[in-house]
Design a protein around this motif. Structure first.
Motif, PDB file in Angstrom:
ATOM      1  N   ARG A 232       0.860  -1.132   0.057  1.00  0.00           N
ATOM      2  CA  ARG A 232      -0.053  -0.064   0.059  1.00  0.00           C
ATOM      3  C   ARG A 232       0.822   1.291  -0.059  1.00  0.00           C
TER       4      ARG A 232
ATOM      5  N   PRO B  66       3.383   4.133  -1.072  1.00  0.00           N
ATOM      6  CA  PRO B  66       3.499   4.946  -2.481  1.00  0.00           C
ATOM      7  C   PRO B  66       4.759   4.203  -3.269  1.00  0.00           C
ATOM      8  N   GLU B  67       5.704   3.491  -2.745  1.00  0.00           N
ATOM      9  CA  GLU B  67       6.699   2.933  -3.533  1.00  0.00           C
ATOM     10  C   GLU B  67       6.609   1.469  -2.972  1.00  0.00           C
TER      11      GLU B  67
ATOM     12  N   ALA C 116       8.664   8.488   1.142  1.00  0.00           N
ATOM     13  CA  ALA C 116       9.502   9.771   1.514  1.00  0.00           C
ATOM     14  C   ALA C 116       8.590  10.751   2.232  1.00  0.00           C
TER      15      ALA C 116
ATOM     16  N   SER D  62       9.349  13.807   2.551  1.00  0.00           N
ATOM     17  CA  SER D  62       9.304  15.274   2.194  1.00  0.00           C
ATOM     18  C   SER D  62       9.441  15.559   0.563  1.00  0.00           C
ATOM     19  N   ASP D  63       8.753  16.641   0.146  1.00  0.00           N
ATOM     20  CA  ASP D  63       8.460  16.423  -1.157  1.00  0.00           C
ATOM     21  C   ASP D  63       9.449  16.854  -2.223  1.00  0.00           C
ATOM     22  N   SER D  64      10.760  16.854  -1.642  1.00  0.00           N
ATOM     23  CA  SER D  64      11.880  17.559  -2.739  1.00  0.00           C
ATOM     24  C   SER D  64      12.436  16.161  -3.079  1.00  0.00           C
ATOM     25  N   GLY D  65      13.193  16.385  -4.165  1.00  0.00           N
ATOM     26  CA  GLY D  65      13.775  15.209  -4.794  1.00  0.00           C
ATOM     27  C   GLY D  65      12.921  14.107  -5.453  1.00  0.00           C
ATOM     28  N   ASN D  66      13.348  13.154  -5.979  1.00  0.00           N
ATOM     29  CA  ASN D  66      12.625  12.354  -6.642  1.00  0.00           C
ATOM     30  C   ASN D  66      12.935  10.632  -6.028  1.00  0.00           C
ATOM     31  N   PHE D  67      12.064  10.556  -5.297  1.00  0.00           N
ATOM     32  CA  PHE D  67      12.189   9.312  -4.500  1.00  0.00           C
ATOM     33  C   PHE D  67      12.159   7.923  -5.213  1.00  0.00           C
ATOM     34  N   SER D  68      11.146   8.351  -6.294  1.00  0.00           N
ATOM     35  CA  SER D  68      10.723   7.269  -7.251  1.00  0.00           C
ATOM     36  C   SER D  68      11.982   6.702  -7.669  1.00  0.00           C
TER      37      SER D  68
ATOM     38  N   VAL E  48      -1.953   7.898  -3.887  1.00  0.00           N
ATOM     39  CA  VAL E  48      -1.482   7.408  -2.747  1.00  0.00           C
ATOM     40  C   VAL E  48      -0.500   8.335  -2.051  1.00  0.00           C
TER      41      VAL E  48
ATOM     42  N   GLY F 284       2.367  13.091  -0.847  1.00  0.00           N
ATOM     43  CA  GLY F 284       3.559  13.802  -0.722  1.00  0.00           C
ATOM     44  C   GLY F 284       4.803  13.305  -1.484  1.00  0.00           C
TER      45      GLY F 284
ATOM     46  N   PRO G  34       7.004  11.894  -4.917  1.00  0.00           N
ATOM     47  CA  PRO G  34       7.665  12.634  -6.323  1.00  0.00           C
ATOM     48  C   PRO G  34       6.622  12.284  -7.466  1.00  0.00           C
TER      49      PRO G  34
ATOM     50  N   TYR H 167       7.993  24.314  -6.217  1.00  0.00           N
ATOM     51  CA  TYR H 167       8.665  24.154  -4.913  1.00  0.00           C
ATOM     52  C   TYR H 167      10.202  23.986  -5.034  1.00  0.00           C
ATOM     53  N   ARG H 168      10.292  22.888  -5.978  1.00  0.00           N
ATOM     54  CA  ARG H 168      11.790  22.375  -5.973  1.00  0.00           C
ATOM     55  C   ARG H 168      12.824  23.711  -6.388  1.00  0.00           C
TER      56      ARG H 168
END
Ligand code: HEM
Lengths: 518, 332
Positions: free
Chosen positions: A119, A121-122, A484, A486-492, B54, B57, B59, B238-239
């Motif tokens: 469930r 996100p990644e 992740a 926080s919403d900076s960067g590309n966690f995906s 989902v 928050g 990416p 934002y970035r």
């Protein structure tokens, strides 16, 4: 009794909670920005007192009203202070619990894996041929040391790994806010202990760092109460001031050669002060702020005595340096035989219908235009500007334009000779004991910000399930989930790469190669 | 003190004008791609994936990658690619204009409004190029980003223009180079962020009203229907701020260090300094708003735009109307 106490305390607690909420911080920050606006639009007394008073004078009741509510000294006003003090308190109130929470998070183990990793996100799935036990060790190695990993066991031989990374985001954020808080304190303390003095020094003269010698003196509260005494140094002599110009007449360099003693017992040293390079002494800095011309005259007084005088003139035109000033020579007291000269100095003179003008700040055959008066200089009345005469009790006896070496006789036996000129430099001495520390706080703010905005907080969980009733070569199933915060960067992308490494780190089964990422 | 190399200065001016023209060509190209293209429609019709719902928050995963089944290249796509190449070419010419001017004045060439605007414009274009690399889905919107750059450069070349001049003594400091470089990079980036934020607001409004009964699409709706998902725009904006805010902070600190050396105090509430403070505080507000529940999204977006408004005010009004110690704009 405690009930009553609780009722009494409750509104206080409510108010405190509200003050330290993020939303309040936001509103206060916004108010701070809005409150600064009039400070840039209306003239401000600390920056430009003359402009301020003329603005007030020309705006009547409105001007007085604005003055009363502090709009001509916004950054010294009560309401500006109120906003930043509230922000300050709010900041402290929000930092203390955050520091406590973060300290706890730093020592606590990463959270247990959620029941259902699909469930998140990644998520992904790997099948490996290693035993659960062996793969747990492999996965731990694969994650590497940057992840904080905790191993837990679930019933049925299932192993979970909880991994977390990016604690320095919150650390950085806390460092930033603490540094910001320190910066505010340092600025305030610096203001209290600071002083600034400025003085015009003719070439050939000097001064010592004592209040009495300054033309203008701007002490902070403690300096004005005498709790800070100016450091005992002397600029003994302005040996030479040089202004350099380009071919097109633009100023390219100003330099003041001085001799100085860092304290009264020290040996004399030499240095050059230029516009971007102040003389830095222990605790005090000496700046070259401005420059100008000081004409020299010889005056024959009505009683026959001879006076030599050098007076600094103020530039009235910033581009051509046409300058204005006065010579005030008292005669015998009460004799009404004082001589007053108001003059205009033109470094590169040009005659215009409205009088003498200057075409350049460079000196080329300069002219001193003088208006000569005899009478009472009226110097025991109100303090006068040194650059202008009070002619109310004097009579004009003539006017003339003089080149260097020329002289002119007037009535009453008065004569004036224009001997030449020397440059003057306006030097400013500044003392602020906290600015070095402030720089450190500022650097800490930036370091904190980089952590706060550059680092991502992320969590990864692995659930390693042995296949229960299979023959010995049966695969172990690993489900992986990532989150992740926080919403900076590309966690995906990062997660995909991690999943790939996790898969490659072990002996893959045939099925998993075919299945790929879910 | 070295004088000014006249022919170099002249060459720089010509390069500057050429760069504007090249950007204008690219802008026309992007607009053509937008008008005839399909990519935008694809972006609009790709459903927001469940994963993205989902990970509110999380990416922007789907749109970072090109659409899975890349259709055969259409004419619009080719125009878009060409426009991109032309933009890069324009940026090179623009950069060389700045380098040549630097050689001409023998100093970093951003001591007045013209030079500053030129550098900020270049940074805006570079930020756009970098953004396209991460977010190719918005290429057909290049016109919207290039328009403010062209406008800024046009103003720079006409209203703000000043001849190449040597630096007055107060500006002869390497802190100037660092300070102004950082400010223009930060502000160029923030300009791009503001454009994305504006698009985000358009998209959000479109998403809100397009589902209402009786909705009639206007011209803004045509634009909005081709925008990528609002989340993607918001996150990209934002970035950029997350990158530019520390830079702006360092820039202000360098300015303070320089002011300490040149004017005898690190901070004096000079109008320019006051507005730098206001801008900084507004962007701090933006970051806080994004971290506060209920303020994310539209509210934060308006704060971002207010921040950019303050930058414009600081650049135009403070330089041209309010005078202060910083009045070396070179206009008089
Ligand atoms: C002088 C005023 C303040 C300034 C200039 C300031 C500035 C900042 C900046 C630049 C960030 C980074 C944003 C990010 O990490 O996304 C931040 C984050 C934060 N600030 Fe402040 N702040 C101030 C006051 C406060 C106050 C009074 C509070 C508490 C009520 C507060 C609470 C927070 C929190 C909780 C975060 C973390 C947000 C996150 O990580 O997403 N700040 N602040």
């Amino acid at each position: 009794m405690t009930g009553a106490l609780r009722t009494a305390v409750r509104p206080v607690r409510m108010a405190w909670r509200r003050l330290t909420s993020m939303r309040t911080a936001l509103i206060l920050l916004f108010l701070l920005a809005v409150a600064a606006v009039p400070g840039s639009i209306l003239p401000q007394r600390p920056l430009n007192p003359t402009k301020t008073s003329s603005y007030i004078a020309s705006h009547g009741g409105w001007g007085t009203f604005l003055d009363r509510i502090g709009l001509f000294d916004v950054f010294g006003s009560v309401w500006f202070a109120a906003i930043y003090l509230l922000l300050f308190v709010s900041l402290i109130g929000c930092l203390i619990p955050r520091i406590r929470l973060h300290a706890r998070a730093m020592v606590r183990k990463p959270l247990p894996a959620p029941r259902n990793l699909n469930r998140l996100p990644e998520n992904g799935r790997v099948e490996v041929a290693d035993s659960a036990e062996a793969y747990a060790a492999i996965a731990r190695r694969t994650l590497g040391r940057r992840w904080r990993v905790t191993r837990r066991e679930e019933p049925g031989g299932t192993i979970t790994l909880s991994a977390e990374k990016g604690y320095s985001r919150e650390t950085g954020n806390l460092i930033f806010h603490i540094a910001l808080l320190s910066a505010l304190v340092l600025i305030a303390v610096g203001k209290l202990y600071s002083y600034q003095g400025s003085i015009i020094v003719n070439q050939g003269d000097g001064f010592c760092n004592t209040v009495a010698q300054y033309d203008s003196w701007n002490p902070g509260r403690f300096a004005s109460e005498g709790k800070v005494s100016p450091a005992p140094f002397c600029i003994d002599k302005l040996t030479k001031f040089t202004a350099t110009y380009t071919d097109t007449g633009e100023a390219s360099k100003f330099a003041a050669d001085v001799t100085y003693r860092p304290n009264v017992h020290a040996k004399e040293k030499k240095t050059t002060i230029t516009v971007n390079h102040p003389l830095r002494l222990e605790g005090d800095r000496v700046y070259l702020i401005n420059h100008g011309f000081a004409p020299q005259v010889t005056i024959r007084m009505p009683d026959g005595s001879i006076v030599h005088d050098t007076q600094s003139f103020v530039p009235t035109d910033a581009t051509t340096f046409l300058s204005e000033g006065a010579f005030k020579e008292p005669g015998r007291t009460g004799a009404k035989q004082d001589v007053g000269i108001s003059g205009i100095f033109a470094p590169t003179p040009e005659n215009t219908p409205s009088g003498i003008a200057s075409t350049s700040p460079q000196v080329k055959n300069p002219v001193l235009a003088i208006f000569v008066y005899v009478g009472d200089l009226n110097q025991d009345g109100l303090p006068q500007s040194v650059y202008s005469l009070d002619t109310s009790k004097m009579t004009k006896i003539g006017a003339v334009n003089l080149s260097i070496g020329q002289s002119k006789k007037f009535a009453n036996g008065v004569s004036v000779t224009f001997d030449g000129w020397v440059p003057w430099a306006s030097l400013q001495v500044s003392h602020d004991p906290t600015q070095g520390f402030l720089l450190i706080a500022a650097v800490a703010m930036v370091v904190g910000l980089l952590g706060s905005l550059g680092v991502r907080r992320r969590r990864v969980w692995l659930r390693i399930t042995p296949a229960v009733d299979a023959p010995d070569r049966s695969p172990t199933v690993v489900s992986v989930g990532g989150l992740a915060r926080s919403d900076s960067g590309n966690f995906s992308t990062e997660f995909t790469a991690l999943l790939k490494r996790l898969r490659e780190a072990s002996v893959p089964t045939r099925e998993s190669v075919a299945a790929g990422r879910e | 003190m070295a004088g000014i190399n006249g022919s170099m200065a002249h060459l720089s001016d010509s390069l500057f004008t050429t760069a504007i023209a090249v950007y204008a060509v690219a802008m026309v190209g992007y607009t053509a791609e937008y008008a005839f293209g399909r990519k935008g429609r694809i972006a609009a019709t790709v459903p927001v994936s469940a994963r993205e719902l989902v990970g509110a928050g999380g990416p922007p995963s789907t749109l970072d990658a090109p659409p899975a089944a890349d259709p055969p290249r259409s004419a619009a796509d080719r125009i878009g690619r060409w426009s991109f190449a032309i933009t890069v070419f324009g940026a090179l010419i623009h950069a060389s204009s700045i380098v040549v001017r630097a050689t001409a004045v023998d100093a970093v060439p951003w001591s007045n409004m013209y030079e500053f605007a030129s550098v900020a414009g270049l940074v805006g274009v570079i930020a756009f190029i970098a953004l396209l690399w991460r977010l190719p889905a918005i290429r057909h919107l290049g016109g919207v980003i290039l328009l403010p750059v062209i406008l800024l450069m046009f103003l720079a070349g006409t209203v703000f223009y000043s001849k190449a001049q040597p630096l007055v003594p107060a500006l002869q400091s390497y802190w100037l180079a660092i300070h102004v470089t950082l400010v223009s990079i930060a502000e160029g980036a923030l300009m791009t962020s503001a454009v994305l934020t504006g698009l985000f607001l358009v998209k959000q409004r479109y998403d809100r009203i397009s589902v209402e009964p009786g909705f009639k699409p206007g011209s803004l709706a045509a634009l909005a229907s081709r925008l990528p998902d609002g989340n993607v725009l918001d996150k990209a904006a934002y970035r950029i701020v997350a990158f530019a805010f520390p830079l702006y902070t360092v820039a202000i600190i360098c300015g303070a260090i320089w002011a300490e050396a040149a004017w005898g105090r690190y901070w004096g509430w000079d109008p320019k300094e006051t507005w730098a403070f206001i801008v900084w505080v507004i962007y701090a507000c933006y970051l806080h708003a994004r971290a506060t529940a209920g303020m994310k999204g539209r509210w934060a977006a308006w704060v971002n735009l207010a921040g950019f408004g303050a930058i414009i005010f600081n650049f135009v009004i403070v330089n041209m109307v309010i005078s202060g110690l910083h009045s070396y704009a070179g206009l008089n």
